[in-house]
Design a protein around this motif. Sequence first.
Motif, PDB file in Angstrom:
ATOM      1  N   TYR A  42       0.841  -1.202   0.000  1.00 30.61           N
ATOM      2  CA  TYR A  42       0.000   0.000   0.000  1.00 30.61           C
ATOM      3  C   TYR A  42       0.879   1.256   0.000  1.00 30.61           C
ATOM      4  N   GLU A  43       1.885   1.297   0.875  1.00 31.72           N
ATOM      5  CA  GLU A  43       2.786   2.451   0.947  1.00 31.72           C
ATOM      6  C   GLU A  43       3.541   2.644  -0.375  1.00 31.72           C
ATOM      7  N   SER A  54       2.531   1.751  -3.354  1.00 27.60           N
ATOM      8  CA  SER A  54       1.595   2.242  -4.368  1.00 27.60           C
ATOM      9  C   SER A  54       1.309   3.727  -4.175  1.00 27.60           C
ATOM     10  N   LYS A  55       1.253   4.185  -2.916  1.00 23.49           N
ATOM     11  CA  LYS A  55       1.060   5.611  -2.631  1.00 23.49           C
ATOM     12  C   LYS A  55       2.246   6.421  -3.139  1.00 23.49           C
ATOM     13  N   GLU A  56       3.473   5.920  -2.891  1.00 21.89           N
ATOM     14  CA  GLU A  56       4.670   6.636  -3.332  1.00 21.89           C
ATOM     15  C   GLU A  56       4.703   6.737  -4.852  1.00 21.89           C
ATOM     16  N   ASP A  63       2.210   9.332  -5.895  1.00 19.55           N
ATOM     17  CA  ASP A  63       2.703  10.670  -5.575  1.00 19.55           C
ATOM     18  C   ASP A  63       3.773  11.114  -6.575  1.00 19.55           C
TER      19      ASP A  63
END
Length: 190
Positions: free
Chosen positions: A171-172, A174-176, A179
């Motif tokens: 999840y982290e 995919s967020k990065e 962004d």
Amino acid sequence: MEASGEGTARQITFVGEPVLHRPCQDVTGFDEELAALVADMFASMYAAEGVGLAANQIGVPLRVFVYDCPDETEEYRKGVVVNPTLVLPGHGERNLDDYDEGCLSVPGQRASLARPDRAVVHGFDVTGAPITVEGTGLLARCLQHETDHLDGMLYIDRLPAERRQQLLAAYEASKETADEAAGEQASAAE
């Protein structure tokens, strides 16, 4: 946020936000404010393409959830439950359904999670009238998943620690990536 019929779609809260990780408060007023919240919850659920949504998933720490979800016969059932109490079959009567589960508050991630294939929720409708919802199949899973939210628990909290850490790391990541892509688009637009 965009309006959708009666309600307004609100931003979904994501894993790590405190409102998702503590028990919600009982609803005490069955009034226009609650009706407006429920309308916003349905709009938010549909905008996010979900089948259930708890109030804390839009930042409101109250014990209320909405659903529009099929049961084991594929019949869609739609409703709202305020101040739910979940009742599961006893251990001798319980059949577990192992199924991939996801959550709007942990977007892009899914994991296999065994849950009872039947569930009952007692609570109230938006006017304060007592209701009982009996669920089978995906609806049973939804009733359990949303009640967990109101207790401050996400489905990933029910996973083995190693699997939970894998999902959170994915999840982290995919967020990065999202962004970075947004930053590149902003630079290209300048």
